[in-house]
Scaffold this motif. Structure first.
Motif, short mmCIF file in Angstrom:
data_model
loop_
_atom_site.label_atom_id
_atom_site.label_comp_id
_atom_site.label_asym_id
_atom_site.label_seq_id
_atom_site.Cartn_x
_atom_site.Cartn_y
_atom_site.Cartn_z
N ARG A 97 81.25 11.49 18.93
CA ARG A 97 82.52 12.19 19.02
C ARG A 97 82.70 13.07 17.79
N THR A 98 83.06 14.32 18.01
CA THR A 98 83.17 15.29 16.93
C THR A 98 84.37 14.98 16.04
N ASP A 99 84.16 15.15 14.73
CA ASP A 99 85.26 15.03 13.78
C ASP A 99 85.65 16.44 13.35
N LYS A 100 85.11 16.90 12.24
CA LYS A 100 85.35 18.27 11.78
C LYS A 100 84.02 18.89 11.41
N GLY A 101 83.81 20.14 11.83
CA GLY A 101 82.56 20.81 11.52
C GLY A 101 81.38 20.00 12.00
N ALA A 102 80.44 19.72 11.09
CA ALA A 102 79.23 18.97 11.45
C ALA A 102 79.39 17.46 11.28
N SER A 103 80.57 17.00 10.92
CA SER A 103 80.78 15.55 10.79
C SER A 103 81.20 14.95 12.13
N VAL A 104 80.93 13.65 12.30
CA VAL A 104 81.28 12.95 13.53
C VAL A 104 82.10 11.72 13.20
N ARG A 105 82.77 11.18 14.20
CA ARG A 105 83.66 10.04 13.97
C ARG A 105 82.85 8.76 13.73
N PRO A 106 83.21 8.02 12.71
CA PRO A 106 82.51 6.76 12.44
C PRO A 106 82.56 5.83 13.65
N GLY A 107 81.45 5.16 13.90
CA GLY A 107 81.36 4.21 14.99
C GLY A 107 81.12 4.81 16.35
N SER A 108 81.01 6.13 16.43
CA SER A 108 80.86 6.77 17.75
C SER A 108 79.43 7.22 18.07
N TRP A 167 74.38 23.55 13.28
CA TRP A 167 73.96 23.24 11.91
C TRP A 167 72.54 22.68 11.89
N ARG A 168 71.89 22.83 10.73
CA ARG A 168 70.53 22.31 10.56
C ARG A 168 70.43 21.57 9.23
N ALA A 169 69.67 20.46 9.26
CA ALA A 169 69.40 19.68 8.06
C ALA A 169 67.91 19.37 8.00
N LYS A 170 67.36 19.30 6.82
CA LYS A 170 65.98 18.91 6.65
C LYS A 170 65.88 17.39 6.74
N GLY A 171 64.95 16.89 7.58
CA GLY A 171 64.76 15.47 7.73
C GLY A 171 65.53 14.90 8.92
N ASP A 172 65.47 13.59 9.04
CA ASP A 172 66.10 12.89 10.17
C ASP A 172 67.53 12.50 9.81
N HIS A 173 68.49 13.25 10.33
CA HIS A 173 69.90 12.98 10.06
C HIS A 173 70.68 12.85 11.37
N ARG A 174 69.98 12.44 12.42
CA ARG A 174 70.64 12.39 13.73
C ARG A 174 71.77 11.37 13.77
N ALA A 175 71.69 10.30 12.97
CA ALA A 175 72.72 9.26 13.00
C ALA A 175 73.75 9.42 11.88
N ASP A 176 73.66 10.49 11.09
CA ASP A 176 74.61 10.69 9.99
C ASP A 176 76.02 10.91 10.53
N VAL A 177 76.98 10.26 9.90
CA VAL A 177 78.39 10.54 10.19
C VAL A 177 78.86 11.73 9.37
N SER A 178 78.40 11.81 8.16
CA SER A 178 78.77 12.89 7.24
C SER A 178 78.06 14.19 7.61
N ALA A 179 78.68 15.30 7.20
CA ALA A 179 78.09 16.61 7.40
C ALA A 179 77.30 17.09 6.19
N SER A 180 77.20 16.26 5.15
CA SER A 180 76.68 16.74 3.87
C SER A 180 75.26 17.26 3.93
N ALA A 181 74.42 16.70 4.81
CA ALA A 181 73.02 17.15 4.87
C ALA A 181 72.86 18.46 5.65
N PHE A 182 73.88 18.82 6.41
CA PHE A 182 73.77 19.99 7.29
C PHE A 182 74.28 21.23 6.56
N THR A 183 73.38 21.82 5.78
CA THR A 183 73.76 22.90 4.87
C THR A 183 73.49 24.29 5.42
#
Length: 412
Positions: A97-108, A167-183
């Protein structure tokens, strides 16, 4: 009692869908899947400014946000390698579930599988559907799909003019909740061609808006979902799914190396491949007229002088293909383009002739007069000033709302 009956119906639908999850989707009666979102993939999408199309991905995670037009108790995603030059090896994918930008809702976050496996390969030219994902969504929910490619993909199958950020991130960030890797970001979609929900309705419940940039939503606000098909979905209140099958620059009579195969040639992949299609709204032809008048370089070729009869001939092919599958066709009149970069008096004459045929031929099940909805009353060959973002061709957000408002919902 009602809840238990619903549970049985959902389970039956999932079992039936799971058995054919990797098959090419097709329009079919209810009791299985219904399309809730889609995008038309095309060659040459790099024209719209994304270097990722040509360079592809190599140990990257690609995160994309889509808004669903109707909800359901479970969903699946569809991936396309229609224009790939080698098999597409997907290491894994998630939906959240989308949160804001490239971040997603925790637990979703939910991992996506294909025939029970997290990784899969999509053959050259093919489309692949995931297994059912037990992920209940309401209408108009935004969901985030993240794809991870551990190896090099080669040139990417994409939709160029998404009017939405990926958005694109280097490496495996498919399960990230944060958007920090998607630069890194672009406004194109990659490989993601559809999202379907379990459909328990006893009828077909999907509308496909088929067309060019005016359907695609060019000049609408990025990430705001204010294209005319988005607005139409809102008017429908989630009762029917609405899929946007627009490609900016697309034409009826001629292919483009950058803006898609001509409309009759792509109709099977971009309309008939979606499940549960009931109605298609056809709005296309203004680029056939305009490209005939100027030299746009390689992306605009071939650009012979196109007549109204040739455009109408393309419409007839699309209508016949739809009717063969029991799909209703609503014809949309071509909107004004006075002052646009490729507008001429001859072109306006062709537009008027095409619109006269759309309104009077009886070839369609219904007609929606988009032309009248956005035309300037003081000069019907031009867009209303309040609907013109400045290019005199594409409506702005308010103009797209007027287009959606012009559709008689009973015709759908």
């Amino acid at each position: 009692m009602r809840k238990s009956v619903l549970s049985v119906l959902v389970a039956a639908a999932l079992l039936g869908a799971s058995a054919t999850a990797t098959a090419q989707p097709a329009a079919h009666a209810a009791g299985g899947w219904g399309a809730t979102w889609g995008s038309s993939q095309h060659a040459g999408a790099e024209l719209f400014g994304s270097p990722w199309v040509t360079e592809g991905f190599d140990d990257h995670s690609v995160r994309q946000v889509v808004r669903l037009s109707r909800g359901g108790p479970a969903l699946r995603v569809r991936l396309s390698n229609a224009f790939g030059t080698s098999p597409l090896r997907l290491t894994g994918a998630t939906v959240a579930r989308t949160d804001k930008g490239a971040s997603v809702r925790p637990g979703s976050v939910r991992h996506v599988t294909f025939q029970g496996r997290k990784s899969t390969t999509v053959a050259v030219g093919a489309e692949l559907a995931s297994d059912p994902i037990p992920f209940a969504v309401p209408s108009f929910e935004q969901v985030t799909v993240t794809l991870h490619f551990a190896g090099r993909t080669g040139p990417a199958t994409a939709h160029g003019d998404a009017t939405a950020t990926s958005w694109r991130a280097k490496g495996d960030h498919r399960a990230d909740v944060s958007a920090s890797a998607f630069t890194e970001s672009t406004t194109s979609w990659y490989y993601l061609s559809g999202v379907d929900v379990v459909d328990l309705s006893p009828r077909r419940d999907t509308v496909v808006a088929f067309g060019d940039s005016i359907t695609d939503g060019a000049e609408s606000t990025v990430d705001a979902d204010r294209r005319y098909p988005d607005r139409l979905a809102r008017r429908l209140g989630g009762r029917l799914g609405v899929v946007n099958a627009g490609i900016s620059g697309n034409r009826v009579v001629n292919d483009s190396p950058c803006m898609g195969e001509k409309a009759p040639a792509r109709f099977t992949r971009d309309v008939l491949s979606h499940p549960d299609v009931r109605t298609v709204i056809l709005l296309e032809g203004i680029n056939d007229i305009g490209f005939s008048e100027i030299d746009l370089g390689p992306c605009g070729l071939p650009n012979p002088r196109v007549t109204a009869d040739e455009i109408i001939g393309g419409y007839r092919q699309i209508i016949a293909a739809a009717k063969a599958k029991g799909i209703r066709v609503v014809g949309g009149t071509l909107t004004p383009f006075k002052g646009a970069f490729y507008a001429t008096d001859r072109g306006e004459g062709v537009r008027q002739a095409v619109n006269h045929w759309i309104r009077t031929s009886g070839a369609y099940d219904a007609v929606v007069d988009f032309d009248k909805a956005v035309a300037d009353p003081a000069d019907p060959t031009a867009l209303r000033p309040e609907f013109d973002p400045g290019d005199h061709l594409h409506p702005n957000d308010a103009g797209y709302q007027a287009m959606a408002d012009a559709v008689d919902l009973s015709t759908l």
